[in-house]
Design a protein around this motif. Structure first.
Motif, PDB file in Angstrom:
ATOM      1  N   LEU A 214       0.725  -1.162   0.009  1.00 57.50           N
ATOM      2  CA  LEU A 214      -0.020   0.097   0.078  1.00 57.50           C
ATOM      3  C   LEU A 214       0.891   1.294   0.037  1.00 57.50           C
ATOM      4  O   LEU A 214       0.416   2.425  -0.648  1.00 57.50           O
ATOM      5  CB  LEU A 214      -0.918  -0.101   1.310  1.00 57.50           C
ATOM      6  N   ALA A 215       2.229   1.145   0.549  1.00 56.78           N
ATOM      7  CA  ALA A 215       3.001   2.209   0.671  1.00 56.78           C
ATOM      8  C   ALA A 215       3.993   2.329  -0.821  1.00 56.78           C
ATOM      9  O   ALA A 215       4.488   3.348  -0.565  1.00 56.78           O
ATOM     10  CB  ALA A 215       3.876   2.308   1.997  1.00 56.78           C
ATOM     11  N   GLY A 216       3.721   1.571  -1.379  1.00 61.16           N
ATOM     12  CA  GLY A 216       4.524   1.481  -2.556  1.00 61.16           C
ATOM     13  C   GLY A 216       6.246   1.373  -2.175  1.00 61.16           C
ATOM     14  O   GLY A 216       7.010   1.757  -2.929  1.00 61.16           O
ATOM     15  N   GLN A 217       6.432   0.416  -1.351  1.00 62.22           N
ATOM     16  CA  GLN A 217       7.630  -0.120  -0.929  1.00 62.22           C
ATOM     17  C   GLN A 217       7.949  -1.260  -1.282  1.00 62.22           C
ATOM     18  O   GLN A 217       7.210  -2.186  -1.534  1.00 62.22           O
ATOM     19  CB  GLN A 217       7.863   0.294   0.728  1.00 62.22           C
ATOM     20  N   GLN A 218       9.242  -1.723  -1.296  1.00 62.36           N
ATOM     21  CA  GLN A 218       9.698  -3.171  -1.468  1.00 62.36           C
ATOM     22  C   GLN A 218      10.357  -3.562  -0.214  1.00 62.36           C
ATOM     23  O   GLN A 218      10.944  -2.888   0.464  1.00 62.36           O
ATOM     24  CB  GLN A 218      10.782  -3.205  -2.562  1.00 62.36           C
ATOM     25  N   VAL A 219      10.141  -4.889  -0.139  1.00 65.87           N
ATOM     26  CA  VAL A 219      10.620  -5.588   1.347  1.00 65.87           C
ATOM     27  C   VAL A 219      11.587  -6.503   0.884  1.00 65.87           C
ATOM     28  O   VAL A 219      11.177  -7.405  -0.018  1.00 65.87           O
ATOM     29  CB  VAL A 219       9.484  -6.025   1.967  1.00 65.87           C
ATOM     30  N   SER A 220      12.904  -6.576   1.392  1.00 61.92           N
ATOM     31  CA  SER A 220      13.673  -7.652   1.176  1.00 61.92           C
ATOM     32  C   SER A 220      13.453  -8.785   1.964  1.00 61.92           C
ATOM     33  O   SER A 220      12.736  -8.676   3.017  1.00 61.92           O
ATOM     34  CB  SER A 220      15.252  -7.014   1.191  1.00 61.92           C
ATOM     35  N   VAL A 221      14.304  -9.837   1.572  1.00 64.17           N
ATOM     36  CA  VAL A 221      14.019 -11.174   2.286  1.00 64.17           C
ATOM     37  C   VAL A 221      14.601 -10.587   3.922  1.00 64.17           C
ATOM     38  O   VAL A 221      14.047 -11.106   4.814  1.00 64.17           O
ATOM     39  CB  VAL A 221      15.017 -12.370   1.726  1.00 64.17           C
ATOM     40  N   THR A 222      15.544 -10.044   4.026  1.00 66.01           N
ATOM     41  CA  THR A 222      16.119  -9.808   5.428  1.00 66.01           C
ATOM     42  C   THR A 222      15.212  -8.834   6.396  1.00 66.01           C
ATOM     43  O   THR A 222      15.013  -9.341   7.412  1.00 66.01           O
ATOM     44  CB  THR A 222      17.556  -8.970   5.084  1.00 66.01           C
ATOM     45  N   SER A 223      14.717  -8.029   5.457  1.00 62.74           N
ATOM     46  CA  SER A 223      13.691  -7.180   6.059  1.00 62.74           C
ATOM     47  C   SER A 223      12.345  -7.850   6.617  1.00 62.74           C
ATOM     48  O   SER A 223      12.003  -7.641   7.634  1.00 62.74           O
ATOM     49  CB  SER A 223      13.406  -5.885   5.308  1.00 62.74           C
ATOM     50  N   LEU A 224      12.098  -8.638   5.756  1.00 63.07           N
ATOM     51  CA  LEU A 224      10.803  -9.415   6.294  1.00 63.07           C
ATOM     52  C   LEU A 224      10.931 -10.279   7.515  1.00 63.07           C
ATOM     53  O   LEU A 224      10.120 -10.471   8.160  1.00 63.07           O
ATOM     54  CB  LEU A 224      10.315 -10.148   4.791  1.00 63.07           C
ATOM     55  N   ALA A 225      12.304 -10.895   7.489  1.00 62.41           N
ATOM     56  CA  ALA A 225      12.549 -11.828   8.295  1.00 62.41           C
ATOM     57  C   ALA A 225      12.622 -11.158   9.483  1.00 62.41           C
ATOM     58  O   ALA A 225      11.965 -11.504  10.854  1.00 62.41           O
ATOM     59  CB  ALA A 225      13.884 -12.601   7.960  1.00 62.41           C
ATOM     60  N   MET A 226      13.091  -9.887   9.542  1.00 62.73           N
ATOM     61  CA  MET A 226      13.116  -9.146  10.878  1.00 62.73           C
ATOM     62  C   MET A 226      11.798  -8.559  11.443  1.00 62.73           C
ATOM     63  O   MET A 226      11.422  -8.732  12.307  1.00 62.73           O
ATOM     64  CB  MET A 226      14.064  -7.907  10.592  1.00 62.73           C
ATOM     65  N   ALA A 227      10.822  -8.479  10.351  1.00 63.00           N
ATOM     66  CA  ALA A 227       9.385  -7.807  10.692  1.00 63.00           C
ATOM     67  C   ALA A 227       8.721  -9.240  11.227  1.00 63.00           C
ATOM     68  O   ALA A 227       7.698  -8.706  11.917  1.00 63.00           O
ATOM     69  CB  ALA A 227       8.915  -7.821   9.265  1.00 63.00           C
ATOM     70  N   SER A 228       9.119 -10.217  11.263  1.00 59.70           N
ATOM     71  CA  SER A 228       8.385 -11.507  11.795  1.00 59.70           C
ATOM     72  C   SER A 228       8.512 -11.410  13.162  1.00 59.70           C
ATOM     73  O   SER A 228       7.725 -12.041  13.755  1.00 59.70           O
ATOM     74  CB  SER A 228       8.778 -12.795  11.009  1.00 59.70           C
ATOM     75  N   LYS A 229       9.516 -10.738  13.912  1.00 55.71           N
ATOM     76  CA  LYS A 229       9.833 -10.831  15.348  1.00 55.71           C
ATOM     77  C   LYS A 229      10.172 -12.208  15.733  1.00 55.71           C
ATOM     78  O   LYS A 229       9.601 -12.768  16.705  1.00 55.71           O
ATOM     79  CB  LYS A 229       8.700 -10.170  16.089  1.00 55.71           C
ATOM     80  N   SER A 230      10.627 -13.069  14.940  1.00 53.82           N
ATOM     81  CA  SER A 230      10.842 -14.500  15.408  1.00 53.82           C
ATOM     82  C   SER A 230      12.254 -14.757  15.277  1.00 53.82           C
ATOM     83  O   SER A 230      13.125 -13.980  14.298  1.00 53.82           O
ATOM     84  CB  SER A 230       9.789 -15.552  14.556  1.00 53.82           C
TER      85      SER A 230
END
Length: 287
Positions: A214-230
């Motif tokens: 929705l924000a028009g941004q891209q998410v890298s694999v590394t960033s996505l792993a960090m966002a999971s809080k796991s």
């Protein structure tokens, strides 16, 4: 180490040796459990012991397999949304991953299950169940309950937005409204619900990818792993699950071959909608 006075964990497996090994591993972490050798026995225990918060079941069992059993648990005990379900399987597969998500399972573990990962998974599930109980039992005449109802309204609005969304034609204004609703939900989740409504890593990743879309941004694999809080290993395994299920897709960075982005697919968007529509089970009082 003191063992919990009341068994809040139910282990289900037709193999007595597996039950003994898992019981011993959990006892080593101070977690008491009750065991059942069949799905029928497990359902009977759940009917007589309302304090059980976590159900861990093997997938392959005679009469009724683990997927069918946990589905029956969700249906019969729909008034216990705090029940945490965990699957144990001898082999990871797309089918297992899809089934786990459809059941809103806390996690699934691969045999042979080592004591430390088992204790960590069950401990996390117990903490989540306890906090969901607290949310459900919030007094309806308190300021917190009023805020919960406001959040529930935002969730319904967001689910409606997702139902109407079309990835190819949604107007910018609609995207901004949906992004605002998603941000409101995330903020409320952190400040009020804490870990009670925190989705497991797969759902947390889908929420982050929705926000980025929705924000028009891209998410890298590394960033996505960090966002999971796991833990990183768990996060990477969940990313592979989401890819295998077709909920997300990899997109290579044209400027840097070492970097790969991950984006939400239409199926992933549909799953987010289903998650939000089921979210209201956690909010006390009339919807």
């Amino acid at each position: 180490m003191d063992i919990q006075a009341h068994e809040r964990v139910l282990l289900v497996d037709d193999d007595p040796r597996a039950l003994k090994a898992m019981s011993r591993a959990l006892a080593g972490g101070g977690i008491a459990c009750v065991t059942a050798g069949s799905a029928g026995d497990a359902l009977a225990l759940l009917r007589s012991r309302a304090r059980i918060d976590v159900v861990l079941s093997d997938i392959y069992m005679p009469s009724m397999d683990g997927i069918e059993f946990l589905g029956a648990v969700r249906r019969e005990f729909a008034d216990r949304p705090w029940l945490q379900l965990l699957l144990v399987t001898g082999q990871a597969s797309v089918t297992t991953a899809v089934a786990a998500m459809r059941l809103d399972a806390s996690d699934y573990l691969i045999k042979p299950v080592e004591p430390t990962p088992l204790r960590e998974a069950v401990g996390h599930a117990l903490a989540r169940a306890e906090s969901i109980r607290r949310v459900r039992h919030t007094a309806l005449d308190t300021p917190q309950a009023a805020e919960l109802q406001r959040v529930a309204a935002a969730v319904r609005d967001l689910a409606q937005e997702l139902r109407q969304a079309d990835s190819a034609t949604t107007a910018d204004r609609g995207d901004l409204r949906t992004l605002h609703l998603l941000q409101r939900l995330q903020d409320a989740r952190e400040s009020i619900f804490r870990d009670a409504v925190m989705p497991e890593p797969a759902w947390e990743m889908l929420a982050e990818l929705m926000r980025a879309r929705l924000a028009g941004q891209q998410v890298s694999v590394t960033s996505l792993a960090m966002a999971s809080k796991s833990p990183t290993t768990t996060a990477l395994r969940r990313i592979e699950d989401l890819l295998a299920c077709g909920l997300v897709a990899r997109v290579p960075d044209p400027d840097d071959r070492r970097r790969t982005y991950v984006e939400l697919t239409p199926e992933g968007l549909a799953r987010m909608q289903l998650f939000l529509e089921g979210f209201g089970r956690l909010v006390p009082g009339p919807q």
